[in-house]
Design an enzyme around this catalytic site. Sequence first.
Site, short mmCIF file in Angstrom:
data_model
loop_
_atom_site.label_atom_id
_atom_site.label_comp_id
_atom_site.label_asym_id
_atom_site.label_seq_id
_atom_site.Cartn_x
_atom_site.Cartn_y
_atom_site.Cartn_z
N LYS A 8 0.99 -1.09 0.10
CA LYS A 8 0.10 0.12 -0.02
C LYS A 8 0.90 1.21 -0.09
CE LYS A 8 -3.16 1.94 3.40
NZ LYS A 8 -2.35 3.03 3.77
N LYS A 13 7.81 0.93 1.64
CA LYS A 13 8.04 0.26 0.58
C LYS A 13 9.75 0.96 0.36
CE LYS A 13 5.15 0.93 -2.59
NZ LYS A 13 4.02 1.50 -1.56
N LYS A 39 6.24 8.13 -8.26
CA LYS A 39 6.89 9.27 -7.15
C LYS A 39 8.36 9.38 -7.15
CE LYS A 39 6.06 9.15 -2.25
NZ LYS A 39 5.72 8.10 -1.02
N ASP A 126 -1.42 -0.43 -4.56
CA ASP A 126 -2.56 -1.55 -5.02
C ASP A 126 -2.32 -1.83 -6.52
OD1 ASP A 126 -4.80 -1.14 -2.80
OD2 ASP A 126 -3.63 0.65 -2.91
#
Length: 267
Positions: A8, A13, A39, A126
């Site tokens: 998520k 991460k 990002k 997701d």
Amino acid sequence: MKLSVYGKGGIGKSTTSCNISVALARRGKKVLQIGCDPKHDSTFTLTGFLIPTIIDTLQEKDYHYEDIWPEDVIYKGFGGVDCVEAGGPPAGAGCGGYVVGETVKLLKELNAFDEYDVILFDVLGDVVCGGFAAPLNYSDYCTIITDNGFDALFAANRIAASVREKARTHPLRLAGLVGNRTSKRDLIDKYIEAVPMPVLEILPLIEDIRVSRVKGKTLFEMAQSDPSLEYVCDYYLNIADQILALPEGVVPQDAPDRDLFSLLSDF
Ligand code: ADP
Ligand code: MG
């Protein structure tokens, strides 16, 4: 070995990936981390700055692959970890899978894709469409980062479903879950009872990990001047060692959405 890290948005991460990459390098491995999130801050704590993305470089060179040199797109990060940011498609248009495909294609043209002991893909939250699952096509293993909450476990279950799907045509295994920013694991345990998979590590909320993002440093770099942080590095070394041991992993049998709601909620 190729390893994809999913979970998520905002779950940790990139932070976890950077520290696992350094841990793998500490074990003597030649490591490349590829940020696949639009990002494009995946490798920030390795390099200390936002490196140019593959998509930006390709656009700049008018998609003339032959004009691109490894040093245009591969940057050296802390601990000898090589860093690439794929970048993203134009917001609201294009496909994330295309970007990952172009990145792998370019790295192959540069003879870089098969040069590493470990390539770590830091992917996305997701898995909303096939494009976001693209890194799984290149991976031997997937690892999911989650906390002890419903939303992250719901996302984990969708990622598990993608692994199950890809594993039909490709020797892909789910290495396991990494619990992050949590010391509680009751919901994680409920989930893995329903959908059996290994838990590689549970990392609590640690203020120095939060600060590492702001400082643009991995915990390994911070520990050089503050040895009291070595215990945090040990969490990441433990994950790296389990991955290097080539775990059997699982092809998960994800739970139906409705079952998850009743499993992880109080009603
Ligand atoms: P993602 O890549 O999943 O979007 P990030 O790695 O960017 O998430 O992490 C989001 C924020 O959470 C960052 O500020 C990071 O420092 C912080 N963070 C990650 N893991 C932890 C942890 N175990 N303890 C405290 N803060 C954490
Ligand atoms: Mg990230």
